[in-house]
Motif scaffolding. Structure first.
Motif, PDB file in Angstrom:
ATOM      1  N   ALA A 124       0.662  -1.230   0.069  1.00 21.91           N
ATOM      2  CA  ALA A 124      -0.022   0.026  -0.038  1.00 21.91           C
ATOM      3  C   ALA A 124       0.816   1.267   0.161  1.00 21.91           C
ATOM      4  O   ALA A 124       0.755   2.212  -0.848  1.00 21.91           O
ATOM      5  CB  ALA A 124      -0.790  -0.204   1.335  1.00 21.91           C
ATOM      6  N   VAL A 125       1.861   1.253   0.849  1.00 20.56           N
ATOM      7  CA  VAL A 125       2.820   2.169   0.907  1.00 20.56           C
ATOM      8  C   VAL A 125       3.318   2.608  -0.548  1.00 20.56           C
ATOM      9  O   VAL A 125       3.666   3.696  -1.173  1.00 20.56           O
ATOM     10  CB  VAL A 125       3.817   2.254   1.901  1.00 20.56           C
ATOM     11  CG1 VAL A 125       4.964   3.177   1.806  1.00 20.56           C
ATOM     12  CG2 VAL A 125       3.360   2.324   3.358  1.00 20.56           C
ATOM     13  N   ILE A 126       3.873   1.569  -1.172  1.00 20.66           N
ATOM     14  CA  ILE A 126       4.503   1.808  -2.488  1.00 20.66           C
ATOM     15  C   ILE A 126       3.749   2.217  -3.733  1.00 20.66           C
ATOM     16  O   ILE A 126       3.873   3.011  -4.244  1.00 20.66           O
ATOM     17  CB  ILE A 126       5.241   0.497  -3.066  1.00 20.66           C
ATOM     18  CG1 ILE A 126       6.448   0.721  -3.908  1.00 20.66           C
ATOM     19  CG2 ILE A 126       4.537  -0.507  -3.705  1.00 20.66           C
ATOM     20  CD1 ILE A 126       7.485   1.559  -3.299  1.00 20.66           C
ATOM     21  N   LEU A 127       2.245   1.767  -3.589  1.00 18.32           N
ATOM     22  CA  LEU A 127       1.376   2.040  -4.424  1.00 18.32           C
ATOM     23  C   LEU A 127       0.735   3.631  -4.106  1.00 18.32           C
ATOM     24  O   LEU A 127       0.708   4.352  -5.107  1.00 18.32           O
ATOM     25  CB  LEU A 127       0.105   1.242  -4.433  1.00 18.32           C
ATOM     26  CG  LEU A 127       0.458  -0.216  -4.822  1.00 18.32           C
ATOM     27  CD1 LEU A 127      -0.980  -1.212  -4.661  1.00 18.32           C
ATOM     28  CD2 LEU A 127       0.683  -0.362  -6.304  1.00 18.32           C
ATOM     29  N   ALA A 128       0.778   3.967  -3.028  1.00 22.07           N
ATOM     30  CA  ALA A 128       0.728   5.414  -2.380  1.00 22.07           C
ATOM     31  C   ALA A 128       1.600   6.472  -3.133  1.00 22.07           C
ATOM     32  O   ALA A 128       1.392   7.596  -3.548  1.00 22.07           O
ATOM     33  CB  ALA A 128       0.319   5.515  -1.131  1.00 22.07           C
ATOM     34  N   ALA A 129       2.937   5.765  -2.778  1.00 16.92           N
ATOM     35  CA  ALA A 129       4.032   6.632  -3.593  1.00 16.92           C
ATOM     36  C   ALA A 129       3.871   6.772  -4.965  1.00 16.92           C
ATOM     37  O   ALA A 129       4.245   7.895  -5.381  1.00 16.92           O
ATOM     38  CB  ALA A 129       5.358   6.241  -2.894  1.00 16.92           C
ATOM     39  N   ALA A 130       3.759   5.730  -5.603  1.00 17.42           N
ATOM     40  CA  ALA A 130       3.714   5.829  -6.936  1.00 17.42           C
ATOM     41  C   ALA A 130       2.527   6.698  -7.434  1.00 17.42           C
ATOM     42  O   ALA A 130       2.470   7.355  -8.454  1.00 17.42           O
ATOM     43  CB  ALA A 130       3.326   4.271  -7.580  1.00 17.42           C
ATOM     44  N   ALA A 131       1.422   6.706  -6.586  1.00 18.19           N
ATOM     45  CA  ALA A 131       0.233   7.491  -7.051  1.00 18.19           C
ATOM     46  C   ALA A 131       0.788   8.908  -7.002  1.00 18.19           C
ATOM     47  O   ALA A 131       0.316   9.838  -7.744  1.00 18.19           O
ATOM     48  CB  ALA A 131      -0.828   7.521  -6.217  1.00 18.19           C
ATOM     49  N   VAL A 132       1.548   9.534  -5.923  1.00 24.16           N
ATOM     50  CA  VAL A 132       2.104  10.593  -5.739  1.00 24.16           C
ATOM     51  C   VAL A 132       3.028  11.038  -6.721  1.00 24.16           C
ATOM     52  O   VAL A 132       2.964  12.251  -7.383  1.00 24.16           O
ATOM     53  CB  VAL A 132       2.806  10.803  -4.266  1.00 24.16           C
ATOM     54  CG1 VAL A 132       3.524  11.954  -4.134  1.00 24.16           C
ATOM     55  CG2 VAL A 132       1.906  10.702  -3.162  1.00 24.16           C
ATOM     56  N   VAL A 133       3.850  10.252  -7.209  1.00 22.62           N
ATOM     57  CA  VAL A 133       4.758  10.254  -8.434  1.00 22.62           C
ATOM     58  C   VAL A 133       3.730  10.687  -9.571  1.00 22.62           C
ATOM     59  O   VAL A 133       4.069  11.509 -10.575  1.00 22.62           O
ATOM     60  CB  VAL A 133       5.712   8.976  -8.577  1.00 22.62           C
ATOM     61  CG1 VAL A 133       6.371   9.334  -9.829  1.00 22.62           C
ATOM     62  CG2 VAL A 133       6.678   9.040  -7.280  1.00 22.62           C
ATOM     63  N   ALA A 134       2.900   9.718  -9.726  1.00 24.78           N
ATOM     64  CA  ALA A 134       2.107   9.968 -10.936  1.00 24.78           C
ATOM     65  C   ALA A 134       1.388  11.370 -10.925  1.00 24.78           C
ATOM     66  O   ALA A 134       1.274  11.919 -12.070  1.00 24.78           O
ATOM     67  CB  ALA A 134       1.077   8.827 -11.201  1.00 24.78           C
ATOM     68  N   LEU A 135       0.842  11.645  -9.911  1.00 26.34           N
ATOM     69  CA  LEU A 135       0.136  12.759  -9.784  1.00 26.34           C
ATOM     70  C   LEU A 135       0.898  13.897 -10.000  1.00 26.34           C
ATOM     71  O   LEU A 135       0.924  15.241 -10.967  1.00 26.34           O
ATOM     72  CB  LEU A 135      -0.354  13.075  -8.303  1.00 26.34           C
ATOM     73  CG  LEU A 135      -1.074  14.447  -8.096  1.00 26.34           C
ATOM     74  CD1 LEU A 135      -2.421  14.433  -8.962  1.00 26.34           C
ATOM     75  CD2 LEU A 135      -1.672  14.274  -6.873  1.00 26.34           C
ATOM     76  N   ALA A 136       2.484  13.995  -9.639  1.00 24.58           N
ATOM     77  CA  ALA A 136       3.252  15.174  -9.900  1.00 24.58           C
ATOM     78  C   ALA A 136       3.745  15.222 -11.571  1.00 24.58           C
ATOM     79  O   ALA A 136       3.643  16.117 -12.028  1.00 24.58           O
ATOM     80  CB  ALA A 136       4.580  14.708  -8.936  1.00 24.58           C
ATOM     81  N   ALA A 137       3.790  14.034 -11.867  1.00 21.18           N
ATOM     82  CA  ALA A 137       3.991  13.966 -13.239  1.00 21.18           C
ATOM     83  C   ALA A 137       3.031  14.523 -14.186  1.00 21.18           C
ATOM     84  O   ALA A 137       3.042  15.125 -14.978  1.00 21.18           O
ATOM     85  CB  ALA A 137       4.521  12.463 -13.819  1.00 21.18           C
ATOM     86  N   PHE A 138       1.736  14.233 -13.583  1.00 15.56           N
ATOM     87  CA  PHE A 138       0.566  14.703 -14.335  1.00 15.56           C
ATOM     88  C   PHE A 138       0.334  16.374 -14.321  1.00 15.56           C
ATOM     89  O   PHE A 138       0.104  17.022 -15.460  1.00 15.56           O
ATOM     90  CB  PHE A 138      -0.682  14.079 -13.656  1.00 15.56           C
ATOM     91  CG  PHE A 138      -1.999  14.640 -14.240  1.00 15.56           C
ATOM     92  CD1 PHE A 138      -2.674  14.345 -15.344  1.00 15.56           C
ATOM     93  CD2 PHE A 138      -2.730  15.558 -13.305  1.00 15.56           C
ATOM     94  CE1 PHE A 138      -3.884  14.724 -15.745  1.00 15.56           C
ATOM     95  CE2 PHE A 138      -4.089  16.068 -14.028  1.00 15.56           C
ATOM     96  CZ  PHE A 138      -4.512  15.649 -14.918  1.00 15.56           C
ATOM     97  N   GLY A 139       0.861  16.933 -13.237  1.00 18.35           N
ATOM     98  CA  GLY A 139       0.630  18.066 -12.977  1.00 18.35           C
ATOM     99  C   GLY A 139       1.697  18.765 -14.083  1.00 18.35           C
ATOM    100  O   GLY A 139       1.393  19.835 -14.651  1.00 18.35           O
ATOM    101  N   ALA A 140       2.912  18.416 -14.169  1.00 18.27           N
ATOM    102  CA  ALA A 140       3.889  18.778 -15.307  1.00 18.27           C
ATOM    103  C   ALA A 140       3.338  18.859 -16.461  1.00 18.27           C
ATOM    104  O   ALA A 140       3.601  19.684 -17.466  1.00 18.27           O
ATOM    105  CB  ALA A 140       5.205  17.931 -14.893  1.00 18.27           C
ATOM    106  N   VAL A 141       2.652  17.624 -17.013  1.00 20.64           N
ATOM    107  CA  VAL A 141       2.168  17.258 -18.155  1.00 20.64           C
ATOM    108  C   VAL A 141       1.113  18.268 -18.472  1.00 20.64           C
ATOM    109  O   VAL A 141       1.284  18.851 -19.700  1.00 20.64           O
ATOM    110  CB  VAL A 141       1.678  15.829 -18.404  1.00 20.64           C
ATOM    111  CG1 VAL A 141       1.199  15.602 -19.660  1.00 20.64           C
ATOM    112  CG2 VAL A 141       3.005  14.749 -18.319  1.00 20.64           C
TER     113      VAL A 141
END
Length: 794
Positions: free
Chosen positions: A231-248
């Motif tokens: 769960a922690v690694i998936l939550a961290a992956a979601a945070v990374v995806a969200l940061a990349a989404f904002g930049a895109v």
């Protein structure tokens, strides 16, 4: 008065629920999906948490012990799946609750103006959340049990199901209450920002904790770090995806904002201006996509690691250990004749000592390479071997014959010859001091790499000047032809005195085979030790080339070319060895500290320091696992080990299927959450429809633009979530496998992915999101046809 107040609150809660019945049903549906997923996952694991009956040739006690370890490991790892389902369910339920909060925004403002206190509002929300989640979890329980029975997975115990559902229901109810009470009505932008930053900090700290502590976890022990790691690694992956989404989004919207027209400009600007709402969709969808990638990585990597560990641990496709007995050539030949066995060889597994360290010596014949499962180790074995050291007797050899000349000391020879009293036993009684009775033996080795010592029987001796000529012969034992000869050994029978005899040979004749030149001479003493008469080619001053494990080399500080001494544990036998190569693992070794050598070279090296060899004590076979029972029966019901995961490892392997059950639930939850988010967007942007229609944008065009922005956002979320999930899987999956699976030892760290399962899960998620996008676009088209610019649009 208090009773009337309570009854009034109950009537108010019922009226509020009736007004928002579709959204509340959607909330219960979310809880039901999460509950059903948990139930099916738990029942799936219960089905496999049973130790099967031991197969033929396997010790029942050892099998039961390994199975119990596997059950404990599975029980310790199972909470991780429940935590992941609860995480995705909580995020999805939060979006539905947020939609409920937005729908009640004006209603709540009116109630607050009429005197409804904050405590009373919270009490209503709490009661509503408890009822909705309880009903949803109950429906999910029934649905999950129905799915389990329909798929042939009966429930063994409802206690485990209840133990998993109860905390999940509490968490979901809490999430609903918090979200429906603060979904944009009372929280400020600053508070939301602080809350988001705090959540990111918590996730980062949790990730550091998991990476730090997970390597310390042991299979079979309940460890909170193992439970929260996925769960922690998936939550961290979601945070990374969200940061990349904002930049895109920023990079996508900026250049389009300078264009004229609405085609791509409006969708880009809407996404960039409503990042908080779209961020919820990105987090939810990326969690689902990341969980699918994680499941694909876990399943494929676990199978690869478990298969490799079982193969390296066994060393051979099928293996039978005989210690403390030895593996005779006849026994190996019997095993080779079992149906389904392609090849068989004798192997030596010997505890050794190097200095103060204990290690394990594995020796295997290079002439039978198919019995070793590890291709790299097999190539190393062939490279280290010295073929041809022991000369062959020929394919048709059935016996060997040796002509030996036995002579005594010069004074005894002269007197015995003068008196002519050398008898048929090779004794020459001269001055009451007889010559010893000489015994000859040969050490031979068969094609399967198994040595045998055979005693040569004397025929009629022939007196000669100064001694006696003996013709000795012996049949070759049962074994795999062609045979080779390693050594000729001379000894004496029991006797008294110290008179010596000199024994010499010039050649060895294989009956039905070759004639070998074996020039050798040695001295024997009555009652004394045996003496080597002739030995296969070998330099007594050279060390035995061996391979060592990297752990062994690191422990002793060895590099290629270094020499060291091996001492057989419990004996004075010693072998000088030189490091020829360093291997990551040695097949068949039960410890990381292991030495690997060609069996024939080891036998030759032993004969350089003595007159006997240590025979193999294990039989390795190139055979299908199904032949294990027949092999066991042929070898006297011996325990058989195969290059397949043991019962404990196989039981923990149920997690690979359970992860896909969890992924199916997360996909459904993501689709439900995405539907709630699109409805939230539709509610927030309803006034825009009339304005755009007044500007000449048709209903069809508005539907296309809404579909465009949602499709781009959701598909981008899928792609980013999958990429971040792959990154997180590479970071944690090998550690998690090692922490949950007994019997693996060190893992390679190489992550693989199940293409079929990942494609199916990705397709299901994309199809579900397309349906959501289609429903949202259709709703926009219907409302835009009749939208007008009202008071709320000004």
């Amino acid at each position: 008065m208090s009773d009337l107040r309570v009854r009034g609150l109950l009537r108010l809660a019922r009226a509020r629920a009736t007004a928002q019945r579709p959204l509340l049903l959607l909330s219960s549906l979310t809880a039901a999906v999460a509950g059903a997923t948990i139930v099916v996952t738990v029942t799936w694991l219960q089905r496999t948490a049973v130790v099967p009956s031991p197969p033929a040739g396997v010790d029942p006690a050892v099998h039961a012990e390994e199975g119990a370890v596997g059950v404990a490991g599975l029980a310790a790892a199972a909470p991780a799946l429940v935590v992941v389902v609860v995480l995705v369910g909580a995020v999805a339920l939060a979006q539905v609750a947020r939609l409920v909060s937005i729908a009640r925004e004006r209603e709540d403002a009116t109630l607050r103006a009429r005197g409804l206190s904050r405590f009373q509002a919270r009490s209503i929300d709490l009661a509503e959340g408890a009822v909705l989640v309880t009903v949803g979890v109950a429906v999910g329980l029934l649905l999950g049990l129905g799915v389990s029975f329909a798929t042939g997975v009966p429930v063994d115990s409802l206690d485990a199901v209840g133990f998993a559902l109860l905390p999940a229901a509490v968490v979901l109810a809490g999430v609903y209450v918090v979200s429906v009470g603060g979904g944009g009505r009372t929280s400020t932008a600053r508070a939301r920002t602080v809350g988001s930053l705090l959540g990111v900090v918590v996730i980062v700290l949790s990730l550091v904790l998991v990476i730090w502590q997970l390597p310390q976890a042991e299979p079979g022990r309940a460890d909170p770090v193992v439970a929260i790691a996925p769960a922690v690694i998936l939550a961290a992956a979601a945070v990374v995806a969200l940061a990349a989404f904002g930049a895109v989004v920023v990079g996508w919207a900026a250049p389009r904002g300078r264009r004229r027209g609405l085609g791509w400009v409006l969708p880009a600007r809407q996404v960039s201006r409503r990042l908080p709402v779209f961020a919820a969709a990105v987090v939810l969808v990326s969690l689902a996509a990341g969980s699918a990638v994680f499941a694909a990585a876990y399943g494929a990597t676990w199978r690869a690691e478990a298969t490799t560990a079982a193969a390296v641990g066994a060393g051979a496709p099928v293996r039978v250990d005989l210690a403390p007995q030895s593996a005779s050539a006849e026994l190996v030949q019997i095993a080779a004749g079992v149906p389904g066995v392609r090849a068989a060889a004798g192997a030596l597994i010997q505890p050794v000592e190097v200095g103060s360290s204990s290690a394990e010596l594995i020796a295997l014949p290079a002439a039978v390479p198919g019995v070793m499962v590890d291709g790299s180790a097999r190539a190393s074995l062939e490279a280290m071997s010295t073929p041809g050291a022991a000369p062959g007797l020929g394919d048709g050899a059935s016996a060997i014959r040796v002509e030996a000349l036995v002579t005594g000391p010069p004074t005894v020879q002269e007197e015995a010859h003068g008196r002519g009293d050398i008898d048929v036993q090779g004794r020459a009684p001269v001055q009451d001091v007889p010559l010893p009775a000489v015994r000859l033996s040969a050490i031979v080795i068969d094609a399967g790499g198994v040595p045998a010592t055979i005693a040569l029987r004397f025929e009629d001796p022939e007196p000669v000047a100064g001694g006696v000529r003996l013709n000795a012969e012996a049949a070759l034992p049962p074994g795999a032809a062609p045979w080779r000869v390693l050594a000729l050994v001379a000894g004496t029978g029991p006797g008294v005195g110290t008179r010596e005899a000199t024994v010499s040979v010039s050649e060895l004749v294989a009956v039905g085979g070759e004639t070998l030149s074996t020039p050798g001479e040695t001295s024997v003493v009555a009652g004394g030790p045996e003496s080597l008469l002739w030995a296969a080619a070998g330099d007594a001053s050279s060390a035995l080339p061996v391979g060592v494990t990297s752990a062994f080399a690191e422990r002793l500080g060895l590099a290629i070319g270094d020499t060291f001494a091996l001492r057989y544990e419990g004996s004075g036998r010693r072998v000088d060895a030189v490091v020829d190569r360093i291997l990551s693992a040695i097949p068949g070794a039960s410890t990381d500290l292991a030495v690997f050598a060609p069996l024939e070279s080891l036998l030759v090296s032993q004969l350089q320091r003595g007159t006997s060899v240590v025979p193999p004590n294990s039989v390795w076979l190139d055979a299908a696992p199904g032949a294990a029972g027949a092999v066991s029966a042929a070898l006297g019901d011996r325990a058989v080990r195969t290059a397949q995961p043991g019962p404990g490892t196989a039981i923990v392997g149920a997690l690979t299927g359970a992860w896909w059950v969890a992924v199916a639930g997360t996909v459904v939850l993501a689709v439900i959450g995405a539907l709630a988010i699109t409805r939230t967007l539709a509610h927030a942007r309803h006034p825009d429809l009339g304005i755009l229609r007044a500007l000449g944008v048709t209903a069809r065009q508005q539907a296309w633009m809404r579909a465009t922005e949602l499709t781009v956002v959701l598909l981008l979320a899928v792609a980013l979530g999958a990429a971040a999930g792959a990154l997180g899987s590479a970071l944690i999956v090998p550690l998690l496998i090692q922490a949950t699976t007994p019997g693996l030892g060190a893992v390679s760290g190489v992550v693989a992915f199940e293409g079929g399962g990942l494609a199916a899960a990705g397709a299901a998620l994309v199809v579900g999101l397309i349906v959501v996008v289609g429903a949202a676009a259709g709703g926009v088209a219907r409302r835009a046809r009749h939208a007008v610019v009202g008071e709320d649009a000004r």
